[in-house]
Design an enzyme around this catalytic site. Structure first.
Site, short mmCIF file in Angstrom:
data_model
loop_
_atom_site.label_atom_id
_atom_site.label_comp_id
_atom_site.label_asym_id
_atom_site.label_seq_id
_atom_site.Cartn_x
_atom_site.Cartn_y
_atom_site.Cartn_z
N LYS A 13 0.81 -1.12 -0.11
CA LYS A 13 0.14 -0.09 0.09
C LYS A 13 0.85 1.25 -0.09
CE LYS A 13 -0.82 -0.11 5.03
NZ LYS A 13 0.26 -1.03 5.16
N ARG A 88 -4.56 3.14 12.68
CA ARG A 88 -4.09 1.80 13.01
C ARG A 88 -5.05 1.15 14.22
NH1 ARG A 88 1.31 1.89 10.30
NH2 ARG A 88 2.31 0.10 10.34
N ARG A 127 11.00 -8.34 1.11
CA ARG A 127 11.27 -7.00 1.54
C ARG A 127 12.76 -7.10 2.53
NH1 ARG A 127 6.60 -3.20 3.53
NH2 ARG A 127 6.91 -3.55 5.58
N ARG A 133 15.61 -3.03 6.58
CA ARG A 133 14.95 -2.38 7.42
C ARG A 133 15.37 -2.88 8.88
NH1 ARG A 133 9.14 -0.35 6.12
NH2 ARG A 133 8.62 -0.59 8.24
N ARG A 144 4.76 -7.45 13.83
CA ARG A 144 3.65 -6.66 12.95
C ARG A 144 2.66 -7.20 12.56
NH1 ARG A 144 6.30 -3.99 8.95
NH2 ARG A 144 5.73 -1.85 9.65
P1 AMP Z 1 4.95 1.41 8.66
O1 AMP Z 1 6.14 1.92 7.80
O2 AMP Z 1 3.59 2.03 8.29
O3 AMP Z 1 4.75 0.16 8.77
O4 AMP Z 1 5.31 1.97 10.39
C1 AMP Z 1 6.42 1.48 10.87
C2 AMP Z 1 6.27 1.32 12.42
O5 AMP Z 1 5.84 2.91 12.61
C3 AMP Z 1 5.09 0.67 13.11
O6 AMP Z 1 5.32 -0.62 13.25
C4 AMP Z 1 4.56 1.22 14.25
O7 AMP Z 1 5.68 1.10 15.18
C5 AMP Z 1 4.73 2.91 13.75
N1 AMP Z 1 3.58 3.38 13.27
C6 AMP Z 1 3.52 4.04 12.25
N2 AMP Z 1 2.23 4.37 12.00
C7 AMP Z 1 1.72 4.12 13.20
C8 AMP Z 1 0.21 4.42 13.65
N3 AMP Z 1 -0.69 4.94 13.14
N4 AMP Z 1 -0.02 4.01 14.99
C9 AMP Z 1 0.92 3.39 15.87
N5 AMP Z 1 2.03 3.16 15.40
C10 AMP Z 1 2.43 3.51 14.05
#
Ligand code: AMP
Length: 186
Positions: A13, A88, A127, A133, A144
């Site tokens: 996404k 989220r 990935r 990462r 996750r």
């Molecule tokens: P992402 O790149 O969207 O997968 O986000 C990486 C990490 O950032 C997640 O595993 C969370 O630890 C944190 N994170 C990103 N967006 C949120 C959100 N809306 N609420 C809580 N934690 C977030």
């Protein structure tokens, strides 16, 4: 146009949000990218969230909501934006409703990117190899996915009930999925 992109980690996404934001000339708001940028910059915020992010857990709703409240006020959001990785949790979705109401705006749609779990695991493996990462080793990815199921999956029903949900079968090439995205927005 205000869109939410919803779906499990690894579904693609983020890639779709980036491409669509360029086509539509609207902002791409990725909370994950914002937090990672804060870490790289050595900002206070980054220091507060790094350990939580590295573990695959969610950072606090309050912190994320404050981040979004400020971000959508920036000039590049005037034409609209794609929220990628937010909300989220139900609490975040409710905060978004309050924010949009305050701004007298309406959510255009929520695009839910759906993919079979096995395909998801294959992509996450890819990935791991490509991006290296810190929060993308196998254990963290599994965490996750678990966090997604426990906290985020309920948003599918939340938005379906509000008749905002549009489901995209996220199989095919990046271009093919982008076609589907544009088709549901027509
Ligand atoms: P992402 O790149 O969207 O997968 O986000 C990486 C990490 O950032 C997640 O595993 C969370 O630890 C944190 N994170 C990103 N967006 C949120 C959100 N809306 N609420 C809580 N934690 C977030």
């Amino acid at each position: 146009m205000i869109l939410v992109f919803l779906g499990p980690p690894g579904v693609g996404k983020g890639t779709q949000a980036k491409l669509l934001s360029e086509k539509k000339k609207i902002a791409h708001i990725s909370t994950g990218d914002m937090l990672r940028a804060a870490i790289v910059a050595g900002a206070d915020l980054g220091k507060r969230v790094k350990a939580v992010m590295d573990s695959g857990q969610l950072v606090s709703d309050d912190l994320i909501i404050e981040l979004i409240d400020h971000r959508v006020m920036e000039a590049d959001c005037a034409n609209g934006y794609i929220l990628d990785g937010f909300p989220r949790t139900i609490a975040q979705a409710e905060a978004l409703e309050r924010l949009l109401k305050k701004l007298n705006k309406k959510l255009t749609a929520v695009l839910y990117f759906d993919l079979l779990e096995q395909e998801l695991l294959n992509r996450l493996a890819g990935r791991r190899e490509q991006e290296a990462r810190a929060d993308d080793n196998l254990e963290v990815q599994k965490e996750r996915l678990r966090v997604y199921k426990n906290n985020t999956e309920s948003l599918i029903d939340f938005y379906r009930k509000k008749e905002k949900l549009k489901t995209i079968e996220a199989v095919g090439t990046v271009e093919e999925v982008l076609e589907k995205v544009q088709a549901v927005l027509k």
